[in-house]
Write a protein that holds these residues in place. Sequence first.
Motif, PDB file in Angstrom:
ATOM      1  N   ALA A 181      47.655  88.336  24.069  1.00  0.00           N
ATOM      2  CA  ALA A 181      48.386  88.700  25.055  1.00  0.00           C
ATOM      3  C   ALA A 181      49.814  88.513  24.887  1.00  0.00           C
ATOM      4  O   ALA A 181      50.607  89.060  25.676  1.00  0.00           O
ATOM      5  CB  ALA A 181      47.842  88.088  26.538  1.00  0.00           C
ATOM      6  N   GLY A 182      50.191  88.188  23.570  1.00  0.00           N
ATOM      7  CA  GLY A 182      51.579  87.965  23.373  1.00  0.00           C
ATOM      8  C   GLY A 182      52.299  86.565  23.814  1.00  0.00           C
ATOM      9  O   GLY A 182      53.448  86.686  23.963  1.00  0.00           O
ATOM     10  N   GLY A 183      51.498  85.632  24.189  1.00  0.00           N
ATOM     11  CA  GLY A 183      52.016  84.593  24.671  1.00  0.00           C
ATOM     12  C   GLY A 183      51.722  83.311  23.561  1.00  0.00           C
ATOM     13  O   GLY A 183      51.411  83.760  22.397  1.00  0.00           O
ATOM     14  N   ILE A 184      52.084  82.131  24.069  1.00  0.00           N
ATOM     15  CA  ILE A 184      51.769  80.937  22.999  1.00  0.00           C
ATOM     16  C   ILE A 184      51.673  79.647  23.948  1.00  0.00           C
ATOM     17  O   ILE A 184      52.398  79.465  25.063  1.00  0.00           O
ATOM     18  CB  ILE A 184      53.069  80.647  21.980  1.00  0.00           C
ATOM     19  CG1 ILE A 184      52.708  79.664  21.132  1.00  0.00           C
ATOM     20  CG2 ILE A 184      54.318  80.401  22.730  1.00  0.00           C
ATOM     21  CD1 ILE A 184      53.732  79.624  19.947  1.00  0.00           C
ATOM     22  N   ASP A 185      50.724  78.868  23.687  1.00  0.00           N
ATOM     23  CA  ASP A 185      50.494  77.584  24.332  1.00  0.00           C
ATOM     24  C   ASP A 185      50.553  76.445  23.299  1.00  0.00           C
ATOM     25  O   ASP A 185      49.577  76.361  22.624  1.00  0.00           O
ATOM     26  CB  ASP A 185      49.051  77.815  25.201  1.00  0.00           C
ATOM     27  CG  ASP A 185      49.000  76.777  25.903  1.00  0.00           C
ATOM     28  OD1 ASP A 185      49.822  75.505  25.986  1.00  0.00           O
ATOM     29  OD2 ASP A 185      48.200  76.673  26.984  1.00  0.00           O
ATOM     30  N   LEU A 186      51.545  75.531  23.496  1.00  0.00           N
ATOM     31  CA  LEU A 186      51.574  74.387  22.701  1.00  0.00           C
ATOM     32  C   LEU A 186      50.935  73.044  23.207  1.00  0.00           C
ATOM     33  O   LEU A 186      51.062  72.103  22.386  1.00  0.00           O
ATOM     34  CB  LEU A 186      52.902  74.238  22.137  1.00  0.00           C
ATOM     35  CG  LEU A 186      53.618  75.176  21.420  1.00  0.00           C
ATOM     36  CD1 LEU A 186      55.141  75.031  21.101  1.00  0.00           C
ATOM     37  CD2 LEU A 186      53.064  75.610  20.221  1.00  0.00           C
ATOM     38  N   SER A 187      50.558  73.279  24.293  1.00  0.00           N
ATOM     39  CA  SER A 187      49.906  72.316  25.120  1.00  0.00           C
ATOM     40  C   SER A 187      48.412  71.969  24.982  1.00  0.00           C
ATOM     41  O   SER A 187      47.709  71.329  25.415  1.00  0.00           O
ATOM     42  CB  SER A 187      50.252  72.481  26.728  1.00  0.00           C
ATOM     43  OG  SER A 187      49.688  73.272  27.149  1.00  0.00           O
ATOM     44  N   ILE A 188      47.857  72.897  24.136  1.00  0.00           N
ATOM     45  CA  ILE A 188      46.235  72.965  24.252  1.00  0.00           C
ATOM     46  C   ILE A 188      45.755  71.394  23.514  1.00  0.00           C
ATOM     47  O   ILE A 188      44.694  70.896  24.257  1.00  0.00           O
ATOM     48  CB  ILE A 188      45.757  74.039  23.194  1.00  0.00           C
ATOM     49  CG1 ILE A 188      46.107  75.278  24.102  1.00  0.00           C
ATOM     50  CG2 ILE A 188      44.188  73.955  23.199  1.00  0.00           C
ATOM     51  CD1 ILE A 188      45.573  76.415  23.050  1.00  0.00           C
ATOM     52  N   GLY A 189      46.435  71.237  22.562  1.00  0.00           N
ATOM     53  CA  GLY A 189      45.770  69.828  22.092  1.00  0.00           C
ATOM     54  C   GLY A 189      46.095  68.771  22.903  1.00  0.00           C
ATOM     55  O   GLY A 189      45.196  67.772  23.134  1.00  0.00           O
ATOM     56  N   ALA A 190      47.278  68.644  23.343  1.00  0.00           N
ATOM     57  CA  ALA A 190      47.381  67.316  24.462  1.00  0.00           C
ATOM     58  C   ALA A 190      46.581  67.515  25.520  1.00  0.00           C
ATOM     59  O   ALA A 190      46.084  66.547  25.994  1.00  0.00           O
ATOM     60  CB  ALA A 190      48.919  67.477  24.872  1.00  0.00           C
TER      61      ALA A 190
END
Length: 213
Positions: free
Chosen positions: A77-86
Amino acid sequence: MEETNRRITRREAIKVLLPNSINSWRSVGIILPFALIFIGLSIFSKPFLKVTNLLNILDQQSAILTMAVAGTLVLVAGGIDLSIGATYAFAGCITAYLAHHGEIWQAVLIGILLGLLVGLINGVIVTYFKINALIATLAMSFVISGAGSKFTKGNLIVLMDRPAFANIGQKEIFGVVTSIWIMVIFVILLGILLSRTTFGRYVFAVGGNMEAA
């Protein structure tokens, strides 16, 4: 005149074919390194191709692959999520703590809902408050990591007296542990969602050009 027309036709053909060839090379480029590593390990390591070893690798990577399924939707969808691991670590801590003090199914359900809540907060921050997804999710990862450390006080949560909790991911079905089956189910569902549904087409459209979509 005919020569000029031929040159124009060739140029147009190259322009049409070039993007398609680039896209196909990109697809191959994802698979090629994996294939080379797999072939190399198969040649130089005799135990690598054994079924037990391959199942062990899948078991070890099943959690990461399951998280990657969710992350794929965001990236497409053109986004990013850096909180998945946490979020994964924090939800796991909460689930383990609640499973130690109560019903296992309730603990698992609360852990899933906690992950959903974090994702919902990220979505609201990015879409409603118009904060860059990279910054918002990175900040959220720090918040969630800190909350997890505070909750556990830096200690491990051991569930030696709750073997049923460990069996959720380690029980075997047809010789394959359930963690692998869960991962495979999620991967298949994602493939169907993106390729066979209207929602999947919308996700690709938004990732291609949000304003046009």
